[in-house]
Design an enzyme around this catalytic site. Structure first.
Site, PDB file in Angstrom:
ATOM      1  N   TRP A   1      -4.188  -4.711 -12.380  1.00 13.60           N
ATOM      2  CA  TRP A   1      -4.077  -4.165 -11.031  1.00 13.60           C
ATOM      3  C   TRP A   1      -2.600  -3.851 -10.742  1.00 13.60           C
ATOM      4  CZ3 TRP A   1      -1.418  -6.179  -6.765  1.00 13.60           C
ATOM      5  CH2 TRP A   1      -1.590  -5.448  -5.583  1.00 13.60           C
TER       6      TRP A   1
ATOM      7  N   ASP B   1      -9.078   4.734   6.581  1.00 13.92           N
ATOM      8  CA  ASP B   1      -9.379   3.805   5.478  1.00 13.92           C
ATOM      9  C   ASP B   1     -10.208   2.628   5.981  1.00 13.92           C
ATOM     10  OD1 ASP B   1      -8.637   1.948   3.018  1.00 13.92           O
ATOM     11  OD2 ASP B   1      -7.885   3.935   2.497  1.00 13.92           O
TER      12      ASP B   1
ATOM     13  N   ARG C   1     -12.038 -10.939  -3.575  1.00 13.84           N
ATOM     14  CA  ARG C   1     -11.550 -10.472  -2.285  1.00 13.84           C
ATOM     15  C   ARG C   1     -12.607 -10.731  -1.193  1.00 13.84           C
ATOM     16  NH1 ARG C   1     -10.536  -4.541   0.192  1.00 13.84           N
ATOM     17  NH2 ARG C   1      -8.446  -4.834   0.959  1.00 13.84           N
TER      18      ARG C   1
ATOM     19  N   LYS D   1     -13.306   8.628   0.504  1.00 10.37           N
ATOM     20  CA  LYS D   1     -12.681   7.774  -0.512  1.00 10.37           C
ATOM     21  C   LYS D   1     -13.667   6.647  -0.796  1.00 10.37           C
ATOM     22  CE  LYS D   1      -8.644   4.710  -1.004  1.00 10.37           C
ATOM     23  NZ  LYS D   1      -7.478   4.215  -0.257  1.00 10.37           N
ATOM     24  N   TRP D   2     -14.188   6.614  -2.012  1.00 13.56           N
ATOM     25  CA  TRP D   2     -15.212   5.631  -2.414  1.00 13.56           C
ATOM     26  C   TRP D   2     -14.511   4.523  -3.184  1.00 13.56           C
ATOM     27  CZ3 TRP D   2     -20.747   7.131  -4.121  1.00 13.56           C
ATOM     28  CH2 TRP D   2     -21.400   6.055  -4.719  1.00 13.56           C
ATOM     29  N   ASP D   3     -14.381   3.382  -2.547  1.00 14.79           N
ATOM     30  CA  ASP D   3     -13.623   2.260  -3.113  1.00 14.79           C
ATOM     31  C   ASP D   3     -14.567   1.284  -3.819  1.00 14.79           C
ATOM     32  OD1 ASP D   3     -11.447   0.628  -3.613  1.00 14.79           O
ATOM     33  OD2 ASP D   3     -10.812   0.483  -1.526  1.00 14.79           O
ATOM     34  N   MET D   4     -14.001   0.371  -4.575  1.00 16.81           N
ATOM     35  CA  MET D   4     -14.783  -0.646  -5.289  1.00 16.81           C
ATOM     36  C   MET D   4     -13.784  -1.724  -5.690  1.00 16.81           C
ATOM     37  SD  MET D   4     -15.830  -2.031  -8.183  1.00 16.81           S
ATOM     38  CE  MET D   4     -16.709  -1.881  -9.662  1.00 16.81           C
ATOM     39  N   ASN D   5     -13.781  -2.819  -4.917  1.00 22.11           N
ATOM     40  CA  ASN D   5     -12.642  -3.730  -4.995  1.00 22.11           C
ATOM     41  C   ASN D   5     -12.837  -5.029  -5.751  1.00 22.11           C
ATOM     42  OD1 ASN D   5     -10.268  -2.598  -3.675  1.00 22.11           O
ATOM     43  ND2 ASN D   5     -11.683  -2.285  -1.976  1.00 22.11           N
TER      44      ASN D   5
ATOM     45  N   CYS E   1     -12.063   5.383  -6.226  1.00 20.66           N
ATOM     46  CA  CYS E   1     -11.017   4.374  -6.106  1.00 20.66           C
ATOM     47  C   CYS E   1     -11.650   3.050  -6.482  1.00 20.66           C
ATOM     48  CB  CYS E   1     -10.528   4.355  -4.656  1.00 20.66           C
ATOM     49  SG  CYS E   1      -9.439   2.981  -4.259  1.00 20.66           S
TER      50      CYS E   1
ATOM     51  N   ASP F   1      -2.980   1.096  -6.594  1.00 19.30           N
ATOM     52  CA  ASP F   1      -2.553   0.531  -5.310  1.00 19.30           C
ATOM     53  C   ASP F   1      -1.046   0.385  -5.257  1.00 19.30           C
ATOM     54  OD1 ASP F   1      -4.890   0.398  -3.987  1.00 19.30           O
ATOM     55  OD2 ASP F   1      -5.266  -1.730  -4.345  1.00 19.30           O
TER      56      ASP F   1
END
Ligand code: DGJ
Length: 751
Positions: A200, A367, A444, A477-481, A527, A549
């Site tokens: 990361w 966001d 997270r 914005k398609w996130d995946m954390n 993302c 990031d």
């Protein structure tokens, strides 16, 4: 058509003016490999290329014959059990407990164009004339199973794509425990392996190592392609550099668990293999069922790493990415994440949008934090309806207000995740991946939804379209954390659990496909905590991806340099952020932050209202510069010149040249100010030798005494462009904006 059949129908030659790939049906009906590399002349037979000699102790196929041994024959899709002692490309468990298979040639088909892969991303041909395809059908009569190997060669690019498909015609069924997408046996081991590795906030560092005997591999078992390793590897000759030498690139068009490995046997043959990671993969197949592997894109370059990258860039920009945004200059955006984090309300957002509009921004991206009752990472993922406390008139209200300012509106989502503090979790606790009797890891504070289940994907889709149907949204914005743990589906039978990882990714792809179909005008940016899913699979659905990031300009040099090995600038999300930088606390000049971010899709991610008038003026000029040059940057030819991974890494340089070679931009970055340094020149590339270029520096300024001049292309490529600072080590009482640490320049070359 550049696919020829020779040698009494036994040899296949795929070729164009740059690359040749030759294979043969072996005496035992299995498929052998003869040659892959620089284009060679076509001829009636290549049979003499098959290397067969008596070798003591080798397991031989035919009694009385001591030559024909699968241990020493280069193969196309190697199997286990008939004498080949190297890693196999697939594994099939049969009802009698055997893993031994014998797929022999049955038929082939050659046609123009390139087929799609059901449910999976793949490169395509827009016009059938752009590519030719060879499908070879092999069959194993004992287990009544077929294997279709598909090869496509592009007419104008040194690209060959490959995939494999298994078809079960057996009443008792079989279990596919491994199915790689491609395997290639190269005749020697004189290579270095190049991989993109990191973690990361430091994704895709370029790492090079010499190939050694045994297996060297990179992989992901995280459920996503990961920021630790990218689904790509290249083999380069030790003398190959950025602009010269032989390089083979292998890139897997897939976003889940993968394995990319190079095996060198003790006879110096190198076997490259890429595909879905076999760990936790097990695919029981009933009669009539098929399994399609993802695709591998193989690129051959005789012009070094840049040659390989430029081919990937062309293909991925124009024949992997899709939709109306594929060929369009990308909007300059502002994203509120580093400006506000979760702490915003509508008024704060509108204030930021107003300033953004004033300096020339085109798209406002809202966001994380707009939904459920989300004020931090502990709640609301899964509740895709507006947070009324922050947005009293919902997403539609704020989107309309932003549109009324003359900006487009974009929205962040993270559809694959759930927090325990959410309505969704309360209603469907079994929708989260978790194994009976085991604790579940969070990442997270969030958990992973079981996207291997259609009803879960559909439920999320229904929630999202409710928001998107009502609001004028132009970008997502398609996130995946987080990466995945406890991968177990509560609705799959025990013997089907080995399908869950792959089905999960198919679920992600299907949701993307449905959203793209319903909202073709929306620009998607993928993302995953920044760049944990920066892979070709994602580019098929989202033509751009948030690169990392880490927005620090110095760190970004390495990240963007490494990313460019495979991915075009049009796919890299690059933003100017605040100083001190939020990830590394470094303070770099506003100019340098922009000079790095120009080489991507470009945007801002800071509170513009905290900037003073002079800084806002600079931002206005930066945006104007990007608008003037984004077409060149996003669709020109990108060339890496000086690597941040080489030597002391104090200097990085890259350039982009227009198709007609009449304009070029050179990004030159010097991290620490050197003292009394020698002269420094950069030899440029990709210019027209006899063309006279006017050289200037964007924004002007002293820059160590640089003077505008006219120079021929051949001089710039051989003598070079002088970038030394005449003031180095002298005259440092005053910072003039172009001296000191973290300096950079954009040189502009115009014919
Ligand atoms: C991770 C992303 O990479 C960031 O840009 C931001 O969207 C946060 N997630 C929001 O949670």
């Amino acid at each position: 058509m550049p696919i020829k059949v020779h040698g009494d129908g036994k040899e296949f030659h795929l070729y164009n003016h740059k690359v040749s790939y030759i294979m043969t049906i072996l005496r035992n009906g299995q498929l052998g490999h003869l040659y892959y590399g620089k284009a060679i002349r076509d001829r009636e037979s290549f049979g003499h290329m098959l290397e067969i000699r008596i070798r003591s102790m080798a397991p031989c196929f035919y009694e009385g014959d001591r030559e024909f041994s699968m241990e020493h024959i280069k193969q196309e899709y190697p199997s286990y059990g008939h004498g080949d002692m190297r890693a196999p490309a697939y594994d099939i468990l049969q009802t009698d407990g055997s893993h031994i298979t014998e797929f022999v040639y049955e038929s082939h088909r050659i046609y123009q164009g390139k087929p799609g892969l059901k449910g999976l991303p793949a490169a395509y041909a827009e016009d059938p004339k752009e590519a030719s395809t060879l499908e070879i059908v092999l069959g194993d009569a004992w287990i009544r199973t077929k294997l279709v190997l598909t090869y496509t060669i592009y007419e104008d690019l040194p690209v060959i794509t490959r995939s494999a498909r298994f078809i079960c015609d057996n009443e008792e069924g079989v279990v596919l425990n491994q199915a790689m997408s491609a395997s290639v046996d190269l005749p020697d081991s004189g290579f270095e392996m190049v991989e993109l590795t990191g973690a990361w906030a430091r994704e895709r560092s370029v790492k090079t190592r010499r190939l050694e005997h045994g297996i060297q591999s990179i992989y992901s078992m995280r459920g996503c392609s990961s920021n630790n390793y990218n689904p790509f590897l290249a083999l380069k000759r030790p003398d190959a550099g950025e602009c010269s030498g032989e390089v083979y690139g292998f890139s897997l068009v897939y976003s889940g668990n993968f394995l990319a490995q190079a095996e060198v046997d003790t006879y110096e043959v190198t076997r490259i293999m890429l595909g879905i990671h076999p760990h936790c993969f097990s695919w029981p197949m009933k009669k009539g069922e098929e399994f399609q592997t993802p695709e591998v894109v193989m690129v051959y370059s005789g012009e070094g790493l840049n040659g390989m990258s430029q081919t990937y860039h062309r293909l991925y920009r124009s024949r992997l990415a899709r939709g109306p945004w594929r060929d369009k200059a990308r909007p300059i955006l502002i994203n509120n994440w580093e400006a506000t984090y979760f702490d915003f309300d509508e008024e704060k957002i509108l204030r930021l949008a107003r300033t953004a509009k004033d300096v020339g921004v085109e798209l406002f991206v809202l966001d994380d934090g707009w939904f459920g009752h989300r004020d931090d990472s502990r709640s609301s993922l899964g509740d895709w309806y507006p947070n009324q406390a922050k947005l009293p008139d919902g997403v539609a209200g704020i989107a309309r207000r932003i549109e009324a300012m003359g900006l487009k509106f974009g929205l962040w989502i993270e559809p694959e995740m759930v927090n325990k503090d959410s309505d969704l979790y309360k209603a469907h606790p079994d929708w989260m991946l978790s194994a009976p009797g085991r604790s579940v890891c969070h990442g997270r504070n969030q958990f992973v939804l079981d996207f291997s289940r259609e009803e879960v994907v559909d439920h999320i889709y229904q929630m999202l379209i409710k928001v998107l149907d009502e609001a004028p949204v132009s970008y997502i914005k398609w996130d995946m954390n987080r990466c995945m743990s406890e991968v177990y589906s509560h609705c799959a039978r025990p013997e089907e659990q080995g399908k869950v990882f792959h089905r999960y990714i198919l679920g992600v792809y299907s949701l993307y496909e449905k959203l793209i179909g319903r909202y073709p005008h929306i620009l998607f940016e993928s993302c995953a905590s920044g760049g944990a899913r920066f892979d070709p699979g994602m580019l098929y659905y989202a033509p751009q991806c948030w690169t990392s990031d880490d927005t620090d300009a110095v760190e970004r040099l390495k990240i963007q340099y490494g990313t460019s090995m495979v991915y075009p600038l049009s796919s890299m999300g690059t933003h100017v952020s605040a100083v001190p930088n939020h990830q590394v606390l470094r303070t770099t000049p506003l100019e340098t932050r922009a000079n790095v971010a120009y080489f991507g899709t470009f945007g801002y991610e800071l509170d513009l209202n905290q900037l003073n008038g002079e800084e806002l003026e600079k931002v206005r000029l930066q945006i104007a510069f990007m608008k003037e040059n984004r077409e060149l940057i996003q669709s020109g030819t990108f060339i890496r010149l000086i690597s941040p991974f080489d030597g002391r890494g104090n200097v990085t340089a890259w350039m982009v040249v227009s198709g007609d070679r009449k304009k070029a931009l050179i990004g030159y970055y010097r991290i620490l100010e050197p003292v009394n340094e020698g002269y420094r020149k950069i030899r440029l590339s990709g210019l027209e030798e006899g063309m006279m270029y006017h050289v200037s520096i964007q924004g002007g300024g002293y820059h160590g005494g640089f003077k505008e001049m006219d120079v021929y292309g051949d001089e710039l490529m051989n003598y070079g462009l002088m970038v030394s600072d005449s003031s180095s080590g002298d005259n440092k009482e005053k910072y003039d904006g172009t001296n000191g640490d973290y300096q950079s320049r954009i040189y502009i070359l115009e014919a």
